[in-house]
Design a protein around this motif. Structure first.
Motif, PDB file in Angstrom:
ATOM      1  N   ALA A 108       0.763  -1.195  -0.085  1.00  0.00           N
ATOM      2  CA  ALA A 108      -0.005  -0.133   0.236  1.00  0.00           C
ATOM      3  C   ALA A 108       0.932   1.465   0.128  1.00  0.00           C
ATOM      4  CB  ALA A 108      -0.840   0.063   1.262  1.00  0.00           C
ATOM      5  N   LEU A 109       0.269   2.221  -0.521  1.00  0.00           N
ATOM      6  CA  LEU A 109       0.819   3.595  -0.488  1.00  0.00           C
ATOM      7  C   LEU A 109       0.660   4.070   0.790  1.00  0.00           C
ATOM      8  CD1 LEU A 109       2.694   5.782  -1.853  1.00  0.00           C
ATOM      9  CD2 LEU A 109       0.370   6.907  -2.720  1.00  0.00           C
ATOM     10  N   MET A 110       1.447   4.626   1.626  1.00  0.00           N
ATOM     11  CA  MET A 110       1.246   5.096   3.008  1.00  0.00           C
ATOM     12  C   MET A 110       1.359   6.618   2.771  1.00  0.00           C
ATOM     13  SD  MET A 110       3.078   4.165   6.484  1.00  0.00           S
ATOM     14  CE  MET A 110       4.762   4.833   5.731  1.00  0.00           C
ATOM     15  N   ALA A 111       0.131   7.315   3.398  1.00  0.00           N
ATOM     16  CA  ALA A 111      -0.201   8.494   3.317  1.00  0.00           C
ATOM     17  C   ALA A 111      -0.160   9.126   4.943  1.00  0.00           C
ATOM     18  CB  ALA A 111      -1.364   9.013   2.705  1.00  0.00           C
ATOM     19  N   ILE A 112       0.684  10.087   5.363  1.00  0.00           N
ATOM     20  CA  ILE A 112       0.895  10.496   6.651  1.00  0.00           C
ATOM     21  C   ILE A 112       0.389  11.942   6.456  1.00  0.00           C
ATOM     22  CG2 ILE A 112       2.415  10.962   8.410  1.00  0.00           C
ATOM     23  CD1 ILE A 112       4.395   8.994   7.309  1.00  0.00           C
ATOM     24  N   ASP A 128      -4.331  19.026   1.047  1.00  0.00           N
ATOM     25  CA  ASP A 128      -3.853  20.087   1.775  1.00  0.00           C
ATOM     26  C   ASP A 128      -3.150  19.715   3.101  1.00  0.00           C
ATOM     27  OD1 ASP A 128      -4.412  21.908  -0.219  1.00  0.00           O
ATOM     28  OD2 ASP A 128      -6.191  22.453   0.784  1.00  0.00           O
ATOM     29  N   ALA A 129      -3.979  18.610   3.796  1.00  0.00           N
ATOM     30  CA  ALA A 129      -3.249  18.193   5.004  1.00  0.00           C
ATOM     31  C   ALA A 129      -2.103  17.099   4.889  1.00  0.00           C
ATOM     32  CB  ALA A 129      -4.289  17.331   5.881  1.00  0.00           C
ATOM     33  N   LEU A 130      -1.843  16.524   3.687  1.00  0.00           N
ATOM     34  CA  LEU A 130      -0.772  15.518   3.515  1.00  0.00           C
ATOM     35  C   LEU A 130       0.444  15.914   3.748  1.00  0.00           C
ATOM     36  CD1 LEU A 130      -0.484  12.661   2.353  1.00  0.00           C
ATOM     37  CD2 LEU A 130      -0.089  13.669   0.040  1.00  0.00           C
ATOM     38  N   ARG A 131       1.159  15.205   4.446  1.00  0.00           N
ATOM     39  CA  ARG A 131       2.293  15.586   4.979  1.00  0.00           C
ATOM     40  C   ARG A 131       3.617  14.852   4.305  1.00  0.00           C
ATOM     41  NH1 ARG A 131      -0.122  19.628   5.991  1.00  0.00           N
ATOM     42  NH2 ARG A 131      -0.705  20.255   8.198  1.00  0.00           N
ATOM     43  N   LEU A 132       3.408  13.719   4.357  1.00  0.00           N
ATOM     44  CA  LEU A 132       4.528  12.693   3.710  1.00  0.00           C
ATOM     45  C   LEU A 132       3.878  11.367   3.084  1.00  0.00           C
ATOM     46  CD1 LEU A 132       6.673  12.847   7.147  1.00  0.00           C
ATOM     47  CD2 LEU A 132       7.284  13.640   4.830  1.00  0.00           C
ATOM     48  N   LEU A 133       4.751  10.869   2.343  1.00  0.00           N
ATOM     49  CA  LEU A 133       4.485   9.532   1.599  1.00  0.00           C
ATOM     50  C   LEU A 133       5.224   8.610   1.923  1.00  0.00           C
ATOM     51  CD1 LEU A 133       3.059  11.071  -1.843  1.00  0.00           C
ATOM     52  CD2 LEU A 133       1.468   9.797  -0.051  1.00  0.00           C
ATOM     53  N   GLY A 134       4.965   7.199   2.104  1.00  0.00           N
ATOM     54  CA  GLY A 134       5.821   6.121   1.915  1.00  0.00           C
ATOM     55  C   GLY A 134       5.094   4.812   1.430  1.00  0.00           C
ATOM     56  N   LEU A 135       5.880   3.661   1.670  1.00  0.00           N
ATOM     57  CA  LEU A 135       5.649   2.517   1.103  1.00  0.00           C
ATOM     58  C   LEU A 135       5.165   1.420   2.410  1.00  0.00           C
ATOM     59  CD1 LEU A 135       4.862   0.244  -0.841  1.00  0.00           C
ATOM     60  CD2 LEU A 135       7.473  -0.185  -1.094  1.00  0.00           C
ATOM     61  N   ALA A 136       4.279   0.740   2.511  1.00  0.00           N
ATOM     62  CA  ALA A 136       3.857  -0.138   3.467  1.00  0.00           C
ATOM     63  C   ALA A 136       3.352  -1.547   2.893  1.00  0.00           C
ATOM     64  CB  ALA A 136       2.945   0.353   4.332  1.00  0.00           C
ATOM     65  N   VAL A 137       3.455  -2.654   3.717  1.00  0.00           N
ATOM     66  CA  VAL A 137       3.077  -3.881   3.074  1.00  0.00           C
ATOM     67  C   VAL A 137       2.358  -4.541   4.430  1.00  0.00           C
ATOM     68  CG1 VAL A 137       3.640  -6.263   2.341  1.00  0.00           C
ATOM     69  CG2 VAL A 137       4.993  -4.269   1.609  1.00  0.00           C
TER      70      VAL A 137
END
Length: 259
Positions: A114-118, A133-142
């Motif tokens: 999954a694409l992780m949205a922080i 607008d509230a999105l700060r960071l993205l990452g990868l999770a499984v």
């Protein structure tokens, strides 16, 4: 900027800033020591970390050191929550405990990247635009599941601001290639297009989201037959197939414990 949490014996690790080419890092000491602290006071702390990242990318920090992904915990090991939005719009809410990308896994289970949205705080019933607008960071999770139950969640080492993603980030959509290596053999890459704003809006349809609660955009389960002793490497890469966006999740599958 690109951020990671280095293992230091604590539950949350120590926040580091990572260079654009993933070769160098620098502790964020004196500004912020934990990613959750950054999320709680983004407006004040993020510009300071951005300045640090600029200096790091220009080779101007005397105490920079080689970045070692193997020393990383998950960027936010103890998230306040983890909700994954499936392709059909269903929201699956889980505990927000993440293992680092190199932590071995004993149980064999289905693999669901999954694409992780922080994001920061987000009001209930916010639309996709407000969510972006509230999105700060993205990452990868499984997520790993066996018989429908969550076995474990792993996260790639990097949490990245959308502006660092270059052409992979277009109008609020991440366009990338999911690359998997099973026992060193490359599987057919999967093109993904994930819209974290829409996923966040789905998560807050009925309830607010606080900074530190994470949302995921499901990228589809991988059809892989795993066996004890296998290895699996998962990575989201830019369209050129060369540049890792969030660092890789490297997993070894241990044999089951002796009876």
């Amino acid at each position: 900027m690109k951020l990671a949490s280095y293992a230091d014996g604590s539950r949350d690790g120590h926040l580091v800033v990572v260079s654009r080419d993933l070769t160098q890092a620098h502790y964020a000491s004196g500004i912020c020591t934990r990613l959750q602290d950054l999320l709680d006071d983004w407006g004040f702390i993020a510009p300071q970390l951005q300045d640090l990242a600029v200096q790091l990318n220009h080779g101007k920090l005397r105490h920079a050191f080689p970045f070692e992904p193997g020393k990383c915990l998950a960027p936010l090991p103890r998230a306040y929550g983890w909700a994954v939005v499936a392709a059909d719009g269903r929201v699956r809410r889980e505990a927000g405990q993440f293992l680092g990308g190199g932590k071995p896994l004993r149980a064999l289970a289905s693999c669901e990247p999954a694409l992780m949205a922080i994001a920061g705080d987000l009001h209930a019933a916010s639309d996709a635009g407000a969510a972006l607008d509230a999105l700060r960071l993205l990452g990868l999770a499984v997520d790993w599941r066996a018989e429908g139950e969550l076995v474990a969640s792993h996260a790639a080492p990097l949490a990245v601001t959308p502006d660092e993603l270059g052409d992979a980030w277009q109008r609020g959509v991440l366009q990338a290639s999911l690359v998997a290596l099973h026992n060193g053999s490359k599987l057919e890459p999967r093109d993904v297009a994930a819209a974290p704003g829409e996923a966040l809006a789905r998560v807050v349809r009925w309830r607010a989201l606080r900074a530190g609660q994470l949302a995921g955009v499901a990228l589809g389960a991988l059809d892989i037959a795993l066996a004890p002793g296998d290895s699996l490497r998962l990575d989201l890469k830019a369209a050129d197939g060369q540049h890792s966006l969030f660092g890789a999740i490297d997993l070894d599958f241990l044999p089951p414990p002796a009876a």
